[in-house]
Motif scaffolding. Structure first.
Motif, PDB file in Angstrom:
ATOM      1  N   CYS A   1      -4.139   2.997  -0.862  1.00  0.00           N
ATOM      2  CA  CYS A   1      -3.934   3.579  -2.253  1.00  0.00           C
ATOM      3  C   CYS A   1      -4.672   2.711  -2.997  1.00  0.00           C
ATOM      4  N   PRO A   2      -4.873   2.935  -4.360  1.00  0.00           N
ATOM      5  CA  PRO A   2      -5.356   2.236  -5.251  1.00  0.00           C
ATOM      6  C   PRO A   2      -4.854   0.465  -5.513  1.00  0.00           C
TER       7      PRO A   2
ATOM      8  N   MET B   1      -2.636  11.789  -1.115  1.00  0.00           N
ATOM      9  CA  MET B   1      -2.800  11.328   0.140  1.00  0.00           C
ATOM     10  C   MET B   1      -3.912  11.541   1.082  1.00  0.00           C
ATOM     11  N   VAL B   2      -4.696  12.517   0.650  1.00  0.00           N
ATOM     12  CA  VAL B   2      -5.924  13.012   1.586  1.00  0.00           C
ATOM     13  C   VAL B   2      -6.916  11.964   1.144  1.00  0.00           C
ATOM     14  N   GLY B   3      -7.204  11.874  -0.016  1.00  0.00           N
ATOM     15  CA  GLY B   3      -8.300  10.693  -0.546  1.00  0.00           C
ATOM     16  C   GLY B   3      -7.774   9.337   0.072  1.00  0.00           C
ATOM     17  N   ALA B   4      -6.516   9.016  -0.058  1.00  0.00           N
ATOM     18  CA  ALA B   4      -6.103   7.509   0.151  1.00  0.00           C
ATOM     19  C   ALA B   4      -6.352   7.312   1.634  1.00  0.00           C
ATOM     20  N   LEU B   5      -5.970   8.288   2.487  1.00  0.00           N
ATOM     21  CA  LEU B   5      -6.007   8.174   4.011  1.00  0.00           C
ATOM     22  C   LEU B   5      -7.376   8.571   4.504  1.00  0.00           C
TER      23      LEU B   5
ATOM     24  N   CYS C   1       1.010  -1.181   0.005  1.00  0.00           N
ATOM     25  CA  CYS C   1       0.054  -0.013  -0.170  1.00  0.00           C
ATOM     26  C   CYS C   1       0.740   1.164  -0.060  1.00  0.00           C
ATOM     27  N   ILE C   2       0.934   1.908  -1.061  1.00  0.00           N
ATOM     28  CA  ILE C   2       1.982   3.021  -1.095  1.00  0.00           C
ATOM     29  C   ILE C   2       1.393   4.053  -0.284  1.00  0.00           C
ATOM     30  N   ALA C   3       0.436   4.241  -0.234  1.00  0.00           N
ATOM     31  CA  ALA C   3       0.002   5.311   0.611  1.00  0.00           C
ATOM     32  C   ALA C   3       0.280   5.278   2.040  1.00  0.00           C
TER      33      ALA C   3
ATOM     34  N   CYS D   1      -0.293   7.268 -10.548  1.00  0.00           N
ATOM     35  CA  CYS D   1      -0.743   6.787  -9.248  1.00  0.00           C
ATOM     36  C   CYS D   1       0.524   6.842  -8.242  1.00  0.00           C
ATOM     37  N   PRO D   2       0.069   6.695  -6.911  1.00  0.00           N
ATOM     38  CA  PRO D   2       1.357   6.695  -6.003  1.00  0.00           C
ATOM     39  C   PRO D   2       2.324   5.767  -6.246  1.00  0.00           C
TER      40      PRO D   2
END
Lengths: 352, 70
Positions: A105-106, A96-100, A33-35, A281-282
């Motif tokens: 992450c996607p 990062m906002v969206g992922a957290l 999970c990159i994020a 993507c991340p």
């Protein structure tokens, strides 16, 4: 044909490594999970003090170094930068906002889906919507402008930081944080995490694997090349989870996940939208960093700052809920993305 | 004299979008596309092939010169 087979095999190996990492200690559905891993690394550096998510993840280090080594080998390492760095920094933060908010992450969304976490099934259409929104801007001439070739030291900065992080991880000086409990304390042994990161770094550099590009190319060009890689990851992890009895379908009680569907959906919309505007993507940003792209490194620095921002101000979602402030930042992020998208529509200069 | 599409310094999908547009609007039977990275080179080549054009790539040291012709 050979390219297609290669990306399917590469996706399969990524899936297999994700399974192995969980088997050896990574949190469930979090082989990669990159994020999450950038968030953990930011915590390890003390950029935020959320004690359960602090660890310099060797996977991140490996991804950058793996891409770096193979890019050098394939003569694809090129030091470039200078395409709207400020906007890229902000887009990194927004990803990062969206992922957290979604808690992943996607890439982790795919892994969660293959583990039977139906909350990821809500996130997926959100991600697709975000990517579709981004493509509407691309079609109208959205661009962050041209990058220029830079002195080699610019391109070496990303891999250099990766090596520094590795030294800090191994020597563990007192100012580096290690979670004693929570997801940050759960990890595979260093050598396995690093090795998996290196291998995926190599494969992702060669195949150009990108979770956003996979869906963007389908929408824009009906080109399913990258999508094959994504599908291969999903299928292999799904089969692996079936065999090991780790496929537990449902919404409730999923590992490191919450059930607030609206925010799972919109969180991934932010990630998809920002990823299109940032061009990757991340995961892809880490790979491009390894290839010497300063613009990608700036995006990654934005992700680190985004992680610190989300945790220091209590905005990140927890497995229990998404706070009202966290909900507000998602809406603000969407507004910012529309502004960035609109403000960067230029007439493309075609012929010189 | 073929039409020139300058995608140097741009990253995907922009070179592909520009190439596709140029192909659709092409008046002649050949195009020249300049790109500065291998990803753009591969993607432009794939897009052009999928649109039925032939592709010839040259490495000019700093980037790639892609000749497209019907």
């Amino acid at each position: 044909m050979r390219d297609r087979l290669f990306i399917i095999i590469a996706g399969g190996i990524v899936g297999l490594l994700a399974l192995i990492l969980v088997l050896f200690g990574n949190p469930a559905n979090m082989g990669f999970c990159i994020a999450c891993f950038i968030r953990d690394t930011a915590g390890g550096l003390g950029l935020h003090r959320s004690v359960v998510v602090q660890y310099l993840r060797p996977e991140i280090i490996g991804l950058v170094l793996g891409a770096f080594i193979i890019a050098l080998h394939g003569r694809e390492f090129k030091s470039t930068a200078g395409s709207s760095p400020v906007i890229r920094f902000i887009l990194g933060m927004l990803m990062m906002v969206g992922a957290l908010i979604f808690l992943g992450c996607p890439l982790r969304m795919i892994l969660r889906l293959a583990g039977g976490d139906w909350n990821a099934l809500v996130g997926l259409p959100g991600y697709v919507l975000g990517i579709w929104l981004g493509t509407q801007f691309l079609k109208r001439g959205y661009t962050l402008g041209r990058s220029q070739e830079q002195t080699p030291v610019n391109g070496f900065a990303g891999p250099f930081f990766a090596v520094v992080f590795l030294i800090l991880l191994v020597t563990a000086p007192a100012f580096i944080f290690f979670s004693a409990e929570g997801p940050g304390s759960m990890h595979a042994p260093l050598i396995i995490s690093l090795g998996a990161g290196l291998l995926v770094g190599v494969l992702a550099q060669r195949t150009r694997l990108c979770t956003m590009g996979a869906i963007r190319d389908l929408i824009l060009f009906k080109d399913y090349h990258l999508f094959l890689g994504l599908a291969a990851i999903f299928v292999v992890v799904l089969i692996g989870n079936l065999i090991t009895g780790k496929l537990i379908p449902g919404f409730e009680g999923q590992p490191v996940a919450h059930t607030e569907s609206l925010w799972n959906f919109l969180g991934m919309t932010v990630v998809g939208f920002a990823a299109v505007l940032a061009g990757g993507c991340p995961l892809r940003q880490l790979i491009l960093t390894g290839e010497g792209q300063g613009d990608a490194l700036i995006t990654v620095v934005g992700m680190f700052c985004g992680a610190a921002f989300m945790h220091n101000f209590g905005l990140a979602a927890s497995p229990a809920s998404v706070s009202p402030a966290g909900q507000a930042i998602v809406i603000i992020s969407l507004v910012l993305l529309f502004i960035i998208g609109t403000a960067n529509i230029r007439t493309r200069t075609k012929a010189k | 004299m073929s039409e020139l599409v300058d995608c140097r310094g741009l990253s995907c999908p922009e070179p592909v979008l520009m190439t596709r547009q140029a192909i659709q609007q092409a008046s002649g039977s050949s195009l020249k596309v300049l790109v500065s990275n291998a990803v753009a080179r591969d993607n432009v080549a794939r897009a052009a092939k999928s649109m039925g054009w032939k592709v010839n790539v040259e490495n000019d040291g700093n980037g790639y010169k892609i000749k497209l012709y019907q």
